[in-house]
Motif scaffolding. Structure first.
Motif, short mmCIF file in Angstrom:
data_model
loop_
_atom_site.label_atom_id
_atom_site.label_comp_id
_atom_site.label_asym_id
_atom_site.label_seq_id
_atom_site.Cartn_x
_atom_site.Cartn_y
_atom_site.Cartn_z
N ARG A 102 0.82 -1.21 0.00
CA ARG A 102 0.00 0.00 0.00
C ARG A 102 0.86 1.27 0.00
N CYS A 103 1.80 1.40 0.97
CA CYS A 103 2.55 2.66 1.09
C CYS A 103 3.98 2.56 0.56
N CYS A 147 1.44 2.13 7.96
CA CYS A 147 0.06 2.38 7.55
C CYS A 147 -0.93 1.32 8.05
N ALA A 148 -0.44 0.30 8.76
CA ALA A 148 -1.26 -0.77 9.34
C ALA A 148 -1.92 -1.68 8.30
N HIS A 149 -1.47 -1.61 7.06
CA HIS A 149 -1.98 -2.50 6.01
C HIS A 149 -1.53 -3.93 6.32
N THR A 150 -2.39 -4.91 6.07
CA THR A 150 -2.02 -6.31 6.27
C THR A 150 -2.08 -7.04 4.94
N TRP A 151 -1.21 -8.02 4.78
CA TRP A 151 -1.18 -8.85 3.58
C TRP A 151 -0.57 -10.19 3.94
#
Length: 56
Positions: free
Chosen positions: A15-16, A45-49
């Motif tokens: 994401r970032c 950014c706390a995005h998870t994958w």
């Protein structure tokens, strides 16, 4: 190309795009003790994958 080693990855966040060494969380296959993926969270950014576990 992923630069994974065990449950760690040095890939950028999808994401970032911040690149960092991240420790992942093993994700078991439903109804099994087998690990079929590793989950990661970006500290920025706390995005998870997740990435599948590849056994050679």
């Amino acid at each position: 190309m992923s630069r994974s080693a065990g449950t760690h990855t040095a890939d950028p966040c999808p994401r970032c795009y911040v690149q960092a060494v991240r420790e992942g969380t093993p994700l078991p296959a439903p109804g099994s003790d087998r690990i079929d993926a590793v989950g990661y969270t970006c500290d920025r950014c706390a995005h998870t994958w997740s990435r599948p576990v590849v056994i050679y």
